[in-house]
Design a protein around this motif. Structure first.
Motif, mmCIF file in Angstrom:
data_model
loop_
_atom_site.group_PDB
_atom_site.id
_atom_site.type_symbol
_atom_site.label_atom_id
_atom_site.label_comp_id
_atom_site.label_asym_id
_atom_site.label_seq_id
_atom_site.Cartn_x
_atom_site.Cartn_y
_atom_site.Cartn_z
ATOM 1 N N PHE A 76 2.540 -3.287 5.576
ATOM 2 C CA PHE A 76 2.508 -4.067 4.337
ATOM 3 C C PHE A 76 1.218 -3.774 3.568
ATOM 4 C CE2 PHE A 76 0.916 -7.928 2.252
ATOM 5 C CZ PHE A 76 1.895 -8.106 1.293
ATOM 6 N N LEU A 77 0.097 -3.790 4.261
ATOM 7 C CA LEU A 77 -1.196 -3.509 3.640
ATOM 8 C C LEU A 77 -1.215 -2.105 3.040
ATOM 9 C CD1 LEU A 77 -4.109 -4.370 3.063
ATOM 10 C CD2 LEU A 77 -4.710 -3.546 5.344
ATOM 11 N N ARG A 78 -0.681 -1.143 3.748
ATOM 12 C CA ARG A 78 -0.633 0.227 3.237
ATOM 13 C C ARG A 78 0.180 0.297 1.954
ATOM 14 N NH1 ARG A 78 2.454 4.447 2.736
ATOM 15 N NH2 ARG A 78 4.258 3.481 3.703
ATOM 16 N N ARG A 79 1.317 -0.384 1.946
ATOM 17 C CA ARG A 79 2.197 -0.328 0.774
ATOM 18 C C ARG A 79 1.594 -1.001 -0.452
ATOM 19 N NH1 ARG A 79 8.369 -1.187 2.976
ATOM 20 N NH2 ARG A 79 8.251 0.381 4.628
ATOM 21 N N ILE A 80 0.974 -2.170 -0.273
ATOM 22 C CA ILE A 80 0.420 -2.848 -1.445
ATOM 23 C C ILE A 80 -0.886 -2.228 -1.915
ATOM 24 C CG2 ILE A 80 1.556 -5.042 -0.957
ATOM 25 C CD1 ILE A 80 -1.271 -6.079 -0.150
ATOM 26 N N SER A 81 -1.458 -1.357 -1.104
ATOM 27 C CA SER A 81 -2.691 -0.665 -1.485
ATOM 28 C C SER A 81 -2.417 0.633 -2.233
ATOM 29 C CB SER A 81 -3.535 -0.367 -0.243
ATOM 30 O OG SER A 81 -3.911 -1.574 0.386
ATOM 31 N N ALA A 82 -1.172 0.979 -2.388
ATOM 32 C CA ALA A 82 -0.811 2.202 -3.118
ATOM 33 C C ALA A 82 -1.165 2.036 -4.598
ATOM 34 C CB ALA A 82 0.672 2.487 -2.956
#
Length: 90
Positions: free
Chosen positions: A25-31
């Protein structure tokens, strides 16, 4: 996705195998594509050394909050919960 969000707090233990979903989730919203939807939104990450719960806490611009314990969730479920609350604000 972030247009109605003021703050995202993510907390997890990297040694807990159940933290995979919150890290994804963190990886995706940090895109960059997601960050471009609201550059004022803050993302705070706490990496725990204990065996505490993996959590996502979201504060929306209108003051509402969403608090999720993500140990038994997959990344898509976390994203769906956030999108449901955000969609209700449109």
């Amino acid at each position: 996705m972030l247009q109605h969000i003021k703050l995202v707090r993510v907390a997890f233990s990297p040694f807990d195998p159940r933290s995979k979903s919150v890290r994804e989730f963190l990886r995706r919203i940090s895109a960059n594509k997601i960050l471009d939807t609201n550059r004022k939104a803050k993302i705070e990450t706490t990496v725990r050394e204990d065996s505490g719960k993996n959590t996502v806490d979201i504060e929306f611009n209108n003051g509402n909050t969403l608090n999720l314990v993500t140990c038994d969730m997959i990344a898509e479920e976390i994203l769906e919960e956030v999108e449901l609350v955000s969609a209700a604000m449109n």
